[in-house]
Structure formats: structure tokens, C-alpha cells
Design an enzyme around this catalytic site. Structure first.
Site, short mmCIF file in Angstrom:
data_model
loop_
_atom_site.label_atom_id
_atom_site.label_comp_id
_atom_site.label_asym_id
_atom_site.label_seq_id
_atom_site.Cartn_x
_atom_site.Cartn_y
_atom_site.Cartn_z
N THR A 190 55.04 44.84 39.08
CA THR A 190 54.45 46.18 38.95
C THR A 190 53.60 46.56 40.16
O THR A 190 52.81 45.76 40.66
CB THR A 190 53.58 46.25 37.69
OG1 THR A 190 52.75 45.09 37.62
CG2 THR A 190 54.46 46.31 36.46
N MET B 299 38.68 48.70 20.89
CA MET B 299 38.88 47.50 20.08
C MET B 299 39.84 47.88 18.96
O MET B 299 39.44 48.35 17.90
CB MET B 299 37.54 46.99 19.54
CG MET B 299 37.66 45.81 18.60
SD MET B 299 38.52 44.38 19.34
CE MET B 299 39.29 43.68 17.88
N LYS C 67 46.81 38.44 47.35
CA LYS C 67 46.13 37.39 46.59
C LYS C 67 46.33 35.99 47.18
O LYS C 67 45.51 35.11 46.99
CB LYS C 67 46.65 37.40 45.15
CG LYS C 67 45.89 38.29 44.19
CD LYS C 67 46.36 37.97 42.78
CE LYS C 67 45.63 38.77 41.73
NZ LYS C 67 46.07 38.33 40.37
N ARG D 262 41.07 53.63 39.18
CA ARG D 262 40.55 53.46 40.54
C ARG D 262 40.46 54.75 41.34
O ARG D 262 40.00 54.74 42.47
CB ARG D 262 41.34 52.37 41.28
CG ARG D 262 40.88 50.98 40.87
CD ARG D 262 41.58 49.88 41.61
NE ARG D 262 42.99 49.83 41.30
CZ ARG D 262 43.50 49.27 40.20
NH1 ARG D 262 42.72 48.67 39.34
NH2 ARG D 262 44.78 49.30 39.97
N CYS E 52 40.06 40.22 27.14
CA CYS E 52 38.97 41.19 27.29
C CYS E 52 37.60 40.52 27.10
O CYS E 52 36.68 40.78 27.86
CB CYS E 52 39.10 42.31 26.26
SG CYS E 52 40.54 43.36 26.55
N HIS E 53 37.49 39.68 26.08
CA HIS E 53 36.16 39.20 25.72
C HIS E 53 35.73 37.98 26.52
O HIS E 53 34.57 37.58 26.45
CB HIS E 53 36.11 38.88 24.22
CG HIS E 53 36.20 40.10 23.36
ND1 HIS E 53 35.16 40.99 23.25
CD2 HIS E 53 37.20 40.61 22.60
CE1 HIS E 53 35.51 41.99 22.44
NE2 HIS E 53 36.75 41.78 22.05
N ASP F 17 50.90 34.02 40.18
CA ASP F 17 50.24 35.34 40.05
C ASP F 17 49.77 35.84 41.41
O ASP F 17 48.77 36.55 41.51
CB ASP F 17 49.07 35.27 39.05
CG ASP F 17 48.55 36.65 38.64
OD1 ASP F 17 49.33 37.61 38.73
OD2 ASP F 17 47.38 36.75 38.25
N CYS G 191 42.31 37.51 22.21
CA CYS G 191 40.97 38.10 22.37
C CYS G 191 40.40 37.94 23.77
O CYS G 191 39.72 38.81 24.29
CB CYS G 191 40.00 37.50 21.37
SG CYS G 191 40.62 37.46 19.68
N TRP H 28 42.07 43.74 44.25
CA TRP H 28 42.12 45.19 44.47
C TRP H 28 40.92 45.72 45.23
O TRP H 28 40.94 46.86 45.71
CB TRP H 28 42.22 45.92 43.13
CG TRP H 28 41.05 45.65 42.23
CD1 TRP H 28 40.94 44.66 41.32
CD2 TRP H 28 39.81 46.35 42.22
NE1 TRP H 28 39.70 44.69 40.73
CE2 TRP H 28 38.99 45.73 41.26
CE3 TRP H 28 39.30 47.46 42.91
CZ2 TRP H 28 37.70 46.15 40.98
CZ3 TRP H 28 38.00 47.88 42.63
CH2 TRP H 28 37.22 47.23 41.68
#
Ligand code: CA
Length: 716
Positions: A270, A691, A362, A147, A655-656, A335, A652, A425
Site C-alpha cells: 500500500t 472503540m 524503513k 497527515r 491501539c492500546h 515490514d 487490542c 513517515w
């Protein structure tokens, strides 16, 4: 001709006809050289200084993202056009806020690369590639993004995805020092911009879902030597860390945690984005993340506030000494991070001037606190659709939760906001003339459901650990094939968020309500951060356009086709008396975010820079429409598609995406043979592109199960 290029031609034509003299005048100033480098110091970073530059993440220490420039305004914006543009070497997510100092624009891209350009012409001065291993992508929840960087004196600092903090010479881009701020054996990442306060570089990290313990550290800007560290969750050993946080944990915070599960799951908390310095109180404000795992019942036996999760923590920048904290979501189980950006401002509340910090975390509430003391002044729902709590009790500062939202021990809760958050964010901005905070908000629901056997929860490396069960299955309904296995085998997952609308909310923090709202239907994540200017404009990208709105009314006054989605926030700066607006273009993020349709394929990121009379045209991206895979000609799979469903969703889809869309895996030629697929997923053939090999988590048969699952998807 597309609607976009027709609009562009029309605008070009108008610019030629109406403002020829202005264009001529601006063209003469563009050959000036890059200016002398003046040190970026405390005074330059203070509010009101250097109106023509953009020196830190939110422009000044106060991070209002308000440019006092007014050359671009509602009367002139008709001629705003492209001054120059550059294209980067990656199509991964672009989230950076560029910096501008002394005629140079600095930006970061995916994979933590840093670039310096002549801010007038776009001529590249230098670039720095920290050569982050593609394997690091495994620990990045939400793409290999960065960022932004930070300036101090003659240096520029970047946090690399792999946890290094690197100091570069501003003039050459050559590294001066580099320190590893995290344990490289643990799944930490850095995506946020550092901040520099009084010669100390402050940096946090991310990775809660993968099993880490959050903290923030300070390093000497000159030498790279660590000055202090403040942990945000307790030491699992029960011992002091020898850190600045020891005292407050022993005094209060340790006692807010229960059981043992958090000790192996890292605890989370975090600080992956908001770090803001208030020079008036000399407080450093840290925004902290969610718990690990999400499920409070599993994480902490359903007991305790779990300090300092989902909190605003104020520290002294010299020592890291604790000053105050405010926890937005005690005992977080949704979350609901409080890592979202801070804005510091002076407001007149009940006829008294208050120096405040504002945040829209959030959880969907807008908070105003005294920046010096942490006193809660107000907390209000951003919109009526926020329904997980009735409100916030200003007496004790705690949310009044709706009955049934604590889903962790059993049952489920469909609620707003879902885990993407009402605001994440993406930067908000404050216009002190209008007294409005402009918030890029998401009206998003999510279904949180407990796993069928919470007591069987175990931490699984290589994936996100949330303690969430069957997703999107209403009680009493039949679970979809694979869903039950998913719940039993993984006890991880995602509460199927459902975005109802994106909203640009103009929030009045004194009147405690929205003054106007622009609603975007189905924006997915193709909606960016916000810039406010004294030209009475609010800039924000949505879908494939950069838009400008009237700051007072929200009326759209300008729109420019970007050719791709942008999720970052624009900035503004001036050189030789010419105001510019700059924006990093490029989509990305977790869960294949933003790629909700096959037509929105990933394209290389770009930096676009605008000025009045700008005449450049960035050519359209070449988008190759992949041929559908001929499943009948692919090698038949020996795998078990149901098991493949479990593994795909465990390893997977972060990301996908849920629908294999980033990129469209169902069209991938790699699917056509067992060997090809194994070379990528098991052997790590494409590791340099992020990947990486999953051989540590999956055997060859399980990899083939995933191929069977994808082939099933491709044949539909
Ligand atoms: Ca999170």
C-alpha cells in the site's frame, strides 16, 4: 513551578528586556485581513516560487521542506514566542503538515477533519468534519491520524480515514464532491496527504497488515471522476484489472510472486504516504509498502522479489503509465516499507549536476537515484547500527543481506532496524545551502521469529496478519505464559521492537555520510518531523519540546516547552514580512506509541504558531491522574486470563499497546464489572470515539477472558 514553565518565564522576561522595539513593530501588522485567494496552480507549486507560503505537503513539488525565510535565525531566535494557538476536539494522534496560502492556514486533525484559520490571528474561518465512523478505527494500524490536505485552484482536498477523497471549497469549507476510492467492505484506510498534479488529485491508501491490495489512483480535481489507477501487487484472479498497471504486471511483475497465500492476504504494497511529483522529468514518484503477510516464506513460498512491494515506482501523472521502478527491499519479510517521504533536488555528484530523488526508507539505507531514469547513484547505511544487510550492491541495486536474516521458514532474527524502521513517515528536510538532509531516525532493533507451524497460517480478519510467531523469545528459552498459545492461535504478533536511541542525522548525500548527529536517549515515538530554513536552522520536536539546531553543526540554539509531545513536522511561512513557524502538537500512532509512561496521558491536540516577539502562553494541559483501580472491589472475573492474553494481543494491543497504556486500561473503571466491560468491547458503547464493537471477532466469554487478563495486570 516545573522546569518547563520556569524556562518559559525566563524566556518571556528576556524577550521583554532585550527586544521591546521589535515586538512593538510586529504588533502593528497583525490586524490585516485574510488575503485575496489566488489559484494554487502548477507555477505556484514549482520550486522557488512563493517563498512565503507552504502550498503542498513538503512545501513545493520538490518536497524539500526547506523554507527560504531567514528572519528567524540564530541571532533573533531568542525572542521566538507564541503568536497564537488553538486546541482541537480530539486527543488522538496529530500528524498533519499544515498548508498556508493567501493568508490562510489549513490543517487536518485525527478523524480526517479539516480546519482553516486566519494565519495571522488564528481566527477560525471554517471547519469540515467528514464524520468518519468510529468503526473505521478497526482498520487503522496506527491510530486515526491524517497527515494533511492538498490545494489546487480554489479547492482543498482531503483523504478521509474511511477511503473517501473529498474536495472542499477553499473559502467556505463546503464539500464540492466526494468519491469512495476504496472498497468499503475491505479494511482500507487513508491517512496520507493527497497531491495534485496537472489537475489530477493523486491518492493512495493503507491497510497491508489487515489484508488489502495496494494501489494509487488519480481523480479529476474539477469533477472527481477517476482518471486512472495503478495497482502495486498482482490481481489475485490472474486477469488484467483494466488499469494502468496491467501492462507492466503482465510483462514482469506477476512473475515475481509465488504460491497462493498472498491472494487471500491482499499482498500489501500500500502507498500510504510518499507521493511526489518531479516537474523536470514529469514523473510521479510513488513509495510502496510492505508485503501482506510480512513473512515472505508464507506469502510467496520464500521465492521472488514480489513487485512492487517496498519500491519507488515512477509513473506518468496524466495516464498512470509505468516509467521505472527501484525496489529497496526485494522479497521484503521485515515490514521494510518504502513509503517514506521523497526529496527531489539537484546535487553535484562527481562534478556533474544530477537531478535526484532521495529517500530513507524503513530499511535503514539512504538512497539517491536519478529522478528521471531511476538510475541508482548511491545507497548507504544511515548509521553503523543498521545491521540486516552489509550494504547495497550498486551494480545490481540489491541489498547484500546478512546470513540468517530470512527468518520466515524457521528460527528467528534479531536485527536492526526492527519493524518501526530506521525512518518512517516523519518528514526529513533538505537544506540546499548546507547540502544536508536532516533525517529523524530511530536506532531500533526487533526480533523476527517464525511461527512454529508456518504451514498452518491463515488470514484472521479484524487484526494484523504478519505471519510472525512467538515474540521476544530467544531460541532454547522457555516461552512466557500465553506466548505459545499466541503463536499457535494467531500466528500474528509483533517483533518486540526495542528503541535504543532517536537520532537527528544530518546526512551529506554527496559525501555519503553523516556530517553531524544529535542523539536522543529513549525518545520512544515522541520525536517529530523536521523543518529546515534559510535562517540556518533545523526545527524538530523531541519529547515535550520544540528545538532548533544550527544547520551546520547541530548545536542546539533554542528550545520551547510544548506541554505535550509532537510527532508532526513544523512548517514556516511569512505574512506582512513576518516569519512564522507552525506545528501540530499531539502524540499518537500504533501500539500506544509515545505513551511509554503513565504521566504522558493523551491530551487534546493543538496547533501552535510562533513568531519573533510572540507573547502568547498556551496554558498547561490539565492532566488528571487516574486513581488506581481497586481490584479487590471489582467484580471477580469468570474469564481465563491466559486466553485473554491471546485475544488482547490479537485484537487490542495494536491501539492500546503492549502495556495497556493508551490509555492505561488497568486503571479503567470499565474493568470493574463484567457488564460494563461487555458494553464497551462487545456492544460498542464507545464506537463514536473509535472503540468499536468486537462482536464480529469475539464472543462474550472471550471478551470476559480479556477482562480477566487486564484485571491480572491491574493487580500487579
Ligand atoms: Ca507495515
Amino acid at each position: 513551578m516545573s522546569a518547563g514553565s520556569a524556562y518559559r518565564n525566563l524566556r518571556k522576561h528576556l524577550g521583554r528586556v532585550i527586544f521591546p522595539a521589535l515586538v512593538l513593530m510586529l504588533a502593528t501588522g497583525s490586524s490585516a485581513q485574510v488575503g485575496a485567494y489566488r489559484p494554487v496552480d502548477h507555477n505556484r507549486l514549482l520550486k522557488g516560487e512563493e517563498s512565503s507560503d507552504w502550498l503542498t505537503y513538503g512545501r513545493t513539488y520538490f518536497e524539500q521542506r526547506f523554507s527560504p525565510l531567514r528572519q528567524i535565525n540564530q541571532f533573533t531566535i531568542g525572542t521566538l514566542g507564541l503568536a497564537w494557538w488553538v486546541q482541537f476536539d480530539t486527543s488522538r494522534g496529530q500528524e498533519a503538515t499544515p498548508l498556508v496560502a493567501d493568508g490562510v492556514i489549513y490543517t487536518t486533525t485525527a478523524w480526517s477533519k479539516v480546519y482553516a484559520f486566519d494565519a495571522r490571528t488564528g481566527r477560525q474561518l471554517w471547519t469540515f468534519d467528514p464524520k468518519v465512523s468510529g468503526r473505521t478505527a478497526l482498520a487503522a494500524c496506527c491510530d486515526v491520524v491524517n497527515r494533511g490536505a492538498a490545494l489546487w485552484n480554489d479547492r482543498i482536498f482531503v483523504g478521509a480515514l474511511d477511503g473517501r477523497l473529498i474536495a472542499l471549497d477553499r473559502r467556505t469549507g463546503k464539500p464540492v464532491w466526494s468519491v469512495q476510492t476504496t472498497d468499503p467492505k475491505l479494511p482500507y484506510t487513508i491517512t496520507g496527504a493527497p497531491r495534485v498534479v496537472k489537475g489530477k488529485v493523486i491518492i493512495g491508501n493503507g491497510g497491508s497488515e489487515y489484508g488489502v491490495r495496494g494501489y494509487v489512483s488519480a481523480y479529476d480535481a474539477q469533477t472527481g471522476k477517476q482518471a486512472w489507477r495503478f495497482y502495486l501487487t498482482p490481481n489475485p484472479d490472474g486477469k488484467p484489472d483494466g488499469a494502468a498497471s496491467d501492462e507492466v504486471f503482465a510483462r514482469t511483475a506477476n512473475a515475481t510472486w509465488f504460491g497462493d497465500v498472498w491472494k487471500t492476504s491482499g499482498g500489501g504494497g500500500t502507498a500510504w504516504d510518499a507521493i511526489t511529483y518531479d516537474p523536470d522529468s514529469n514523473n510521479l514518484l510513488i513509495g510502496t509498502g510492505n508485503g501482506a503477510p510480512w513473512n515472505h516464506h508464507i506469502r510467496s513460498q520464500g521465492k521472488g522479489d514480489n513487485l512492487f512491494l517496498s519500491s519507488i515506482v515512477a509513473l506518468k501523472p496524466e495516464t498512470g503509465k509505468y516509467v521505472w521502478h527501484y525496489q529497496t527491499t526485494p522479497g521484503d519479510t521485515w515490514d521494510y516499507t518504502a513509503t517514506q517521504p521523497f526529496i527531489i533536488a539537484d546535487l553535484f555528484i562527481k562534478d556533474a549536476k544530477r537531478h535526484v530523488v532521495m529517500q530513507a526508507p524503513k530499511n535503514g539505507f539512504f538512497y539517491v537515484l536519478d529522478a528521471g531514469t531511476g538510475e541508482l547513484l548511491s545507497a548507504d547505511k544511515l548509521a553503523p547500527w543498521v545491521d540486516w544487510a552489509h550494504g547495497v550492491d550498486l551494480g545490481n541495486g540489491r541489498p547484500v543481506e546478512r546470513i540468517g536474516v530470512r527468518w520466515g521458514a524457521g528460527g528467528n532474527s534479531r536485527q536492526n532496524p526492527g519493524p518501526p524502521g530506521a525512518h518512517s513517515w516523519k518528514s526529513m528536510a533538505f537544506n540546499p545551502i548546507e547540502g544536508l538532509v536532516y533525517i529523524p531516525a530511530l536506532n531500533v532493533t526487533g526480533n523476527f521469529a517464525a511461527p512454529s507451524h508456518p504451514e498452518e497460517y491463515r488470514h484472521i480478519p479484524g487484526t494484523q496478519n504478519r505471519g510472525v510467531g512467538v515474540q521476544g523469545v530467544a531460541p532454547g528459552k522457555q516461552a512466557a505464559p500465553g506466548a505459545l498459545q499466541r503463536a499457535r492461535a494467531a500466528a500474528t504478533g509483533d517483533p518486540l521492537p526495542s528503541v535504543l536511541s532517536g537520532e537527528l542525522i544530518a546526512w551529506d548525500p554527496v559525501a555519503r555520510r553523516a556530517r553531524w548527529t544529535v542523539k536522543y536517549s529513549d525518545p520512544e515515538w515522541g520525536m517529530g518531523g523536521v523543518l529546515a530554513t534559510a535562517g540556518s536552522l533545523v526545527f524538530q520536536s523531541v519529547k515535550h519540546d520544540l528545538k532548533a539546531y544550527d544547520a551546520a553543526s547541530g548545536r542546539e540554539v533554542w528550545s520551547y516547552p510544548l506541554g505535550a509531545s509532537a510527532i508532526a513536522a513544523p512548517i514556516s511561512y511569512a505574512l506582512d514580512g513576518v516569519q512564522h513557524v507552525a506545528l501540530m502538537v499531539g502524540n499518537g500512532g500504533g501500539n500506544g506509541q509515545g505513551y511509554s509512561t503513565r504521566t504522558d496521558t493523551p491530551v487534546p491536540g493543538r496547533l501552535l504558531v510562533f513568531k519573533l516577539g510572540g507573547k502568547q502562553i498556551a496554558p498547561d494541559h490539565i492532566r488528571t491522574n487516574r486513581m488506581a483501580l481497586d481490584v479487590s472491589r471489582a467484580e471477580a472475573s469468570t474469564g481465563d486470563a491466559l486466553a485473554g492474553d491471546v485475544f488482547y494481543n490479537r485484537y487490542c494491543r495494536f491501539c492500546h499497546g503492549q502495556n495497556f497504556i493508551y490509555p492505561d486500561l488497568r486503571r479503567s473503571p470499565v474493568l470493574s464489572s463484567r457488564t460494563r466491560f461487555k458494553r464497551v468491547v462487545f456492544d460498542g458503547l464507545l464506537e463514536s470515539r473509535g472503540m468499536t464493537s468486537f462482536a464480529a471477532f469475539l464472543n462474550e466469554q472471550e471478551v470476559e477472558d480479556i477482562r480477566a487478563y487486564l484485571l491480572r495486570g491491574a493487580s500487579r
